[in-house]
Design a protein around this motif. Structure first.
Motif, PDB file in Angstrom:
ATOM      1  N   GLN A   1      43.805  -2.724  25.279  1.00 37.20           N
ATOM      2  CA  GLN A   1      42.674  -1.970  24.513  1.00 37.20           C
ATOM      3  C   GLN A   1      41.330  -1.783  25.395  1.00 37.20           C
ATOM      4  O   GLN A   1      41.339  -2.525  26.391  1.00 37.20           O
ATOM      5  N   ALA A   2      40.257  -1.485  24.722  1.00 42.70           N
ATOM      6  CA  ALA A   2      39.127  -1.444  25.523  1.00 42.70           C
ATOM      7  C   ALA A   2      39.135  -0.423  26.566  1.00 42.70           C
ATOM      8  O   ALA A   2      39.677   0.737  26.189  1.00 42.70           O
ATOM      9  N   LEU A   3      39.064  -0.554  27.715  1.00 42.83           N
ATOM     10  CA  LEU A   3      39.206   0.254  28.968  1.00 42.83           C
ATOM     11  C   LEU A   3      40.695   0.001  29.199  1.00 42.83           C
ATOM     12  O   LEU A   3      41.060  -0.672  30.143  1.00 42.83           O
ATOM     13  N   VAL A   4      41.332   0.867  28.281  1.00 43.47           N
ATOM     14  CA  VAL A   4      42.768   0.417  28.167  1.00 43.47           C
ATOM     15  C   VAL A   4      43.759   0.562  29.709  1.00 43.47           C
ATOM     16  O   VAL A   4      43.466   1.632  30.225  1.00 43.47           O
ATOM     17  N   SER A   5      44.608  -0.422  29.746  1.00 43.76           N
ATOM     18  CA  SER A   5      45.695  -0.189  30.783  1.00 43.76           C
ATOM     19  C   SER A   5      46.856  -0.285  30.178  1.00 43.76           C
ATOM     20  O   SER A   5      47.421  -1.313  29.864  1.00 43.76           O
ATOM     21  N   PRO A   6      47.503   0.994  29.915  1.00 43.44           N
ATOM     22  CA  PRO A   6      49.040   0.816  29.429  1.00 43.44           C
ATOM     23  C   PRO A   6      49.682  -0.002  30.070  1.00 43.44           C
ATOM     24  O   PRO A   6      51.108  -0.610  29.759  1.00 43.44           O
ATOM     25  N   LEU A   7      49.593  -0.282  31.404  1.00 38.64           N
ATOM     26  CA  LEU A   7      50.599  -1.242  32.286  1.00 38.64           C
ATOM     27  C   LEU A   7      50.687  -2.611  31.807  1.00 38.64           C
ATOM     28  O   LEU A   7      51.333  -3.240  31.719  1.00 38.64           O
TER      29      LEU A   7
ATOM     30  N   SER B   1      36.787  -5.324  31.855  1.00 36.92           N
ATOM     31  CA  SER B   1      36.432  -4.359  30.857  1.00 36.92           C
ATOM     32  C   SER B   1      37.633  -4.141  30.017  1.00 36.92           C
ATOM     33  O   SER B   1      37.708  -3.040  29.188  1.00 36.92           O
ATOM     34  N   ARG B   2      38.465  -5.015  29.677  1.00 35.84           N
ATOM     35  CA  ARG B   2      39.884  -4.814  29.045  1.00 35.84           C
ATOM     36  C   ARG B   2      40.013  -5.872  28.164  1.00 35.84           C
ATOM     37  O   ARG B   2      39.548  -6.866  27.993  1.00 35.84           O
ATOM     38  N   GLN B   3      40.977  -5.535  27.233  1.00 31.12           N
ATOM     39  CA  GLN B   3      41.171  -6.506  26.178  1.00 31.12           C
ATOM     40  C   GLN B   3      42.975  -6.296  25.960  1.00 31.12           C
ATOM     41  O   GLN B   3      43.685  -5.402  26.153  1.00 31.12           O
TER      42      GLN B   3
END
Length: 250
Positions: free
Chosen positions: A43-49, A80-82
């Motif tokens: 989540q956050a500035l989400v990266s599905p990877l 910027s990610r969680q």
């Protein structure tokens, strides 16, 4: 955006993720789960990877913390990610990038982890964790819904509400339950309604789905049909309306 909880039921090994956000269709990108493998929320500035590649790593036997170390270290946008997750042994780990928007942070316990960003404050994740730990006797899906309600009551996403989702896997790669409210004023209430609809018929038919151990599935649906008919008769007898919006048969 987003607050979410990832949990593993110690008695069964089943995994679940619940998520809510002031963001459209958070359930489409945040939860990633596979039975007997693990569960990941990104989540956050989400990266599905983080989710797709993380599950690949978990399948190879890598620990939860090693997954984070791997996917985070090679990503220049990690600030910027969680990500938070649980592996097949119940080991939990989490990461919150230093540029995630306040309030942001996470909590980790055995078999459960909570994380969020853009929240009203740390009380949001605290409430979710406390609720989950205090309701260990509830079925996993109800424990997660109750924890999300507690987090929302503590302030939730400081921008408002829009979407929520609940996904549960048992021993298979496909979900036992996967419900979403993608664009709704009270999405957690809508999840409760969808869960009630699932209990009327869907979750009983889910028992007929083929599994790794029985690729044919049960071949006799008589008992399932009888149970559904009994529940429907009891609902009508007590005058309780269906939770479903489905139209009646022609």
């Amino acid at each position: 955006m987003t607050f979410s909880i990832v949990a593993r039921d110690k008695a069964t090994g089943y995994f679940g993720i619940a998520v809510a956000s002031r963001f459209f269709a958070a359930g489409a990108v945040v939860p990633h789960l596979a039975g007997q493998v693990g569960a990941i929320a990104t989540q956050a500035l989400v990266s599905p990877l983080y989710g797709t590649e993380g599950l690949t790593l978990l399948r190879s036997g890598v620990s939860a913390q090693r997954v984070i170390d791997t996917v985070v270290s090679r990503d220049e946008g990690r600030h910027s990610r969680q990500i938070h997750l649980i592996d097949a042994k119940g080991r939990a780990a989490a990461f919150t990038g230093e540029k995630c928007i306040d309030w942001c942070g996470h909590l980790v316990e055995d078999n459960v982890t909570v994380a969020g960003n853009m929240l009203a404050g740390p009380q949001v994740v605290n409430a979710a964790m406390e609720s989950c730990l205090a309701n260990a006797d509830l079925p996993l899906e109800e424990r997660l819904l109750t924890a999300m309600d507690a987090a929302e009551a503590a302030g939730g996403d400081k921008r408002g509400r829009q979407s929520a989702a609940l996904r549960i896997v048992h021993d298979e790669d496909y979900p036992w339950l996967d419900i979403r409210a993608d664009d709704h004023g009270v999405p957690l209430e809508e999840l409760r309604r969808l869960y009630a609809v699932a209990q009327e018929r869907y979750l009983h038919f889910a028992k007929l789905m083929p599994t790794r151990g029985n690729i044919h599935g049960p071949l006799d649906r008589t008992e399932i049909d009888r149970k559904i008919a009994e529940l429907e008769a009891e609902r009508k007898r007590t005058g309780r309306p269906s939770a479903s919006f489905a139209t009646p048969a022609a």
